[in-house]
Design an enzyme around this catalytic site. Structure first.
Site, PDB file in Angstrom:
ATOM      1  N   ARG A 147      -7.804  -6.311  -8.405  1.00 23.34           N
ATOM      2  CA  ARG A 147      -6.906  -5.357  -7.749  1.00 23.34           C
ATOM      3  C   ARG A 147      -6.202  -4.469  -8.771  1.00 23.34           C
ATOM      4  O   ARG A 147      -6.021  -3.269  -8.548  1.00 23.34           O
ATOM      5  CB  ARG A 147      -5.885  -6.123  -6.903  1.00 23.34           C
TER       6      ARG A 147
ATOM      7  N   HIS B 186      -6.379  -0.432  -8.845  1.00 24.34           N
ATOM      8  CA  HIS B 186      -5.191   0.421  -8.792  1.00 24.34           C
ATOM      9  C   HIS B 186      -5.083   1.306 -10.030  1.00 24.34           C
ATOM     10  O   HIS B 186      -4.563   2.420  -9.958  1.00 24.34           O
ATOM     11  CB  HIS B 186      -3.936  -0.437  -8.640  1.00 24.34           C
TER      12      HIS B 186
ATOM     13  N   GLY C 148      -7.399   7.990 -13.260  1.00 23.66           N
ATOM     14  CA  GLY C 148      -8.643   7.404 -13.725  1.00 23.66           C
ATOM     15  C   GLY C 148      -8.434   6.066 -14.405  1.00 23.66           C
ATOM     16  O   GLY C 148      -7.308   5.566 -14.530  1.00 23.66           O
TER      17      GLY C 148
ATOM     18  N   ASP D 255      -7.689   4.444 -17.088  1.00 25.50           N
ATOM     19  CA  ASP D 255      -7.157   4.706 -18.423  1.00 25.50           C
ATOM     20  C   ASP D 255      -6.066   3.722 -18.838  1.00 25.50           C
ATOM     21  O   ASP D 255      -5.341   3.971 -19.806  1.00 25.50           O
ATOM     22  CB  ASP D 255      -6.606   6.136 -18.502  1.00 25.50           C
TER      23      ASP D 255
ATOM     24  N   SER E   7      -3.310   3.153 -17.455  1.00 23.77           N
ATOM     25  CA  SER E   7      -1.938   3.636 -17.207  1.00 23.77           C
ATOM     26  C   SER E   7      -1.151   2.670 -16.317  1.00 23.77           C
ATOM     27  O   SER E   7       0.083   2.650 -16.372  1.00 23.77           O
ATOM     28  CB  SER E   7      -1.960   5.032 -16.579  1.00 23.77           C
TER      29      SER E   7
ATOM     30  N   ASN F 215       2.438  -1.311  -5.998  1.00 27.50           N
ATOM     31  CA  ASN F 215       2.041  -2.100  -7.164  1.00 27.50           C
ATOM     32  C   ASN F 215       2.962  -3.269  -7.477  1.00 27.50           C
ATOM     33  O   ASN F 215       2.723  -4.021  -8.433  1.00 27.50           O
ATOM     34  CB  ASN F 215       1.945  -1.198  -8.405  1.00 27.50           C
TER      35      ASN F 215
ATOM     36  N   PRO G  17      -4.644   4.224  -2.088  1.00 33.18           N
ATOM     37  CA  PRO G  17      -4.922   4.033  -0.666  1.00 33.18           C
ATOM     38  C   PRO G  17      -3.838   3.168  -0.025  1.00 33.18           C
ATOM     39  O   PRO G  17      -3.322   2.235  -0.653  1.00 33.18           O
ATOM     40  CB  PRO G  17      -6.271   3.311  -0.659  1.00 33.18           C
TER      41      PRO G  17
ATOM     42  N   HIS H 115     -11.859  -7.394  -0.517  1.00 32.37           N
ATOM     43  CA  HIS H 115     -10.894  -8.165   0.272  1.00 32.37           C
ATOM     44  C   HIS H 115     -11.453  -9.510   0.717  1.00 32.37           C
ATOM     45  O   HIS H 115     -10.757 -10.258   1.409  1.00 32.37           O
ATOM     46  CB  HIS H 115     -10.434  -7.348   1.484  1.00 32.37           C
ATOM     47  N   THR H 116     -12.676  -9.813   0.332  1.00 37.27           N
ATOM     48  CA  THR H 116     -13.193 -11.158   0.591  1.00 37.27           C
ATOM     49  C   THR H 116     -12.464 -12.193  -0.257  1.00 37.27           C
ATOM     50  O   THR H 116     -12.521 -13.384   0.019  1.00 37.27           O
ATOM     51  CB  THR H 116     -14.703 -11.234   0.314  1.00 37.27           C
TER      52      THR H 116
ATOM     53  N   SER I  73     -12.165 -18.825   3.171  1.00 35.33           N
ATOM     54  CA  SER I  73     -12.951 -18.667   1.940  1.00 35.33           C
ATOM     55  C   SER I  73     -12.383 -17.531   1.091  1.00 35.33           C
ATOM     56  O   SER I  73     -13.136 -16.730   0.544  1.00 35.33           O
ATOM     57  CB  SER I  73     -14.425 -18.398   2.259  1.00 35.33           C
TER      58      SER I  73
ATOM     59  N   ASP J 215     -17.980 -13.807  -0.741  1.00 34.19           N
ATOM     60  CA  ASP J 215     -19.037 -13.945   0.261  1.00 34.19           C
ATOM     61  C   ASP J 215     -18.913 -12.842   1.303  1.00 34.19           C
ATOM     62  O   ASP J 215     -18.161 -11.886   1.141  1.00 34.19           O
ATOM     63  CB  ASP J 215     -18.968 -15.336   0.915  1.00 34.19           C
TER      64      ASP J 215
END
Length: 301
Positions: free
Chosen positions: A34, A38, A44, A46, A48, A66, A134, A164-165, A222, A227
């Site tokens: 994650r 982010h 990009g 980088d 940051s 965050n 997002p 998100h699995t 799980s 998966d």
């Protein structure tokens, strides 16, 4: 192969450390994945996201989306080991990209090629993170537009959502789908409502009104196994985020999900790995751009 001559042990150092800690604490894997995600969506890939806020202004890591990120200390420790071997050679952005890949592979997920040679950015602002990342409440068209702005297509959106699995979500990020808030997906909007029985269970057990902001598994049963469970959840209208539920509002995206669900797991691994490689190349800095930070939380100057 960027460090083959300048720091040939770099990727081994990162991989060994990450694998050791993922074995001890598997939740490190979704945390690092994650954080990398982010990072790449703001300025990009980088590094940051790793910078601390200063007197001059608040950094990305202090933006509301965050505040639940983890893994900064681990990245700092890995960077320290790499600095001992090769001072001033390997960027924090590369360390994060490699660590995310190695963490996913360490819990049984796919691996992918990570080209190296990224340079570290020197700018990190909270406002940009709020604007660029997002949101769990986004509609499908909003997500498509945001991803397109990063050079990623609809299929990248579908497959990267598969991250998100693994991992968890906080009740506050999808409370509008459980209670009668103005934005609730109660059948009147474009997003299918959360499965009624599942929503009732969450209201009763995990996400009580006014209670502590508990964490819920994104892929129940799980959440630390890479998966197809997440996509089954989406098709059953049990996806927690409106942005996840929105995937089935597009015919092509829904068809892609249905196709991968009916295929061997290796197919998902392949398409996820391909999209992760594309994500890791978003707006990278190379050559003389940026710098190679000595410490990931602060710029060299």
């Amino acid at each position: 192969g960027f460090y083959d001559k300048s720091c040939p042990a770099a990727e081994r150092i990162v991989g060994d450390y990450v694998r050791l800690h993922v074995r001890r604490v598997p939740t490190v894997a979704p945390a690092l994945l994650r954080t990398h995600y982010h990072d790449c969506f703001v300025r990009g890939c980088d590094g940051s996201i790793l910078l601390n806020s200063t007197a001059a202004g608040a950094a990305e890591k202090d933006a509301p989306p965050n505040l639940t990120l983890r893994g900064f200390d681990l990245i700092d420790r890995v960077k320290g080991l790499v600095e001992e071997a090769c001072p001033g050679v390997v960027s924090c952005a590369d360390v994060l990209a490699l660590a995310a890949r190695d963490a996913v592979a360490a819990i049984g997920g796919p691996s992918w090629r990570v080209p190296t040679g990224r340079r570290d950015g020197t700018v990190s602002t909270m406002q940009e993170a709020v604007r660029e990342l997002p949101s769990p409440s986004m509609t499908f068209p909003q997500l498509v537009a945001l991803f397109a702005g990063k050079g990623l297509d609809v299929r990248d959106l579908v497959w990267l959502s598969g991250a998100h699995t693994i991992g968890i979500a906080h009740c506050s990020s999808f409370a509008d789908r459980l209670y009668s808030y103005p934005s609730a997906g109660n059948g009147t909007g474009t997003v299918p409502p959360l499965d009624a029985a599942y929503a009732a269970n969450l209201r009763q057990r995990k996400c009580r009104m006014g209670g502590r902001d508990a964490a819920v598994e994104m892929d129940p049963g799980s959440f630390l196994t890479f998966d197809l469970g997440y996509y089954h959840t989406v098709l059953k209208h049990r996806a927690l985020f409106r942005s996840d539920a929105a995937l089935v509002t597009d015919a092509a995206a829904r068809a892609d999900i249905a196709g991968v669900v009916s295929s061997p797991p290796e197919v998902f691994f392949q398409v996820f790995a391909r999209s992760m490689a594309r994500l890791g190349a978003v707006e990278v800095k190379t050559g003389s751009q940026g710098e190679i930070r000595k410490h990931c939380a602060v710029v060299n100057s």
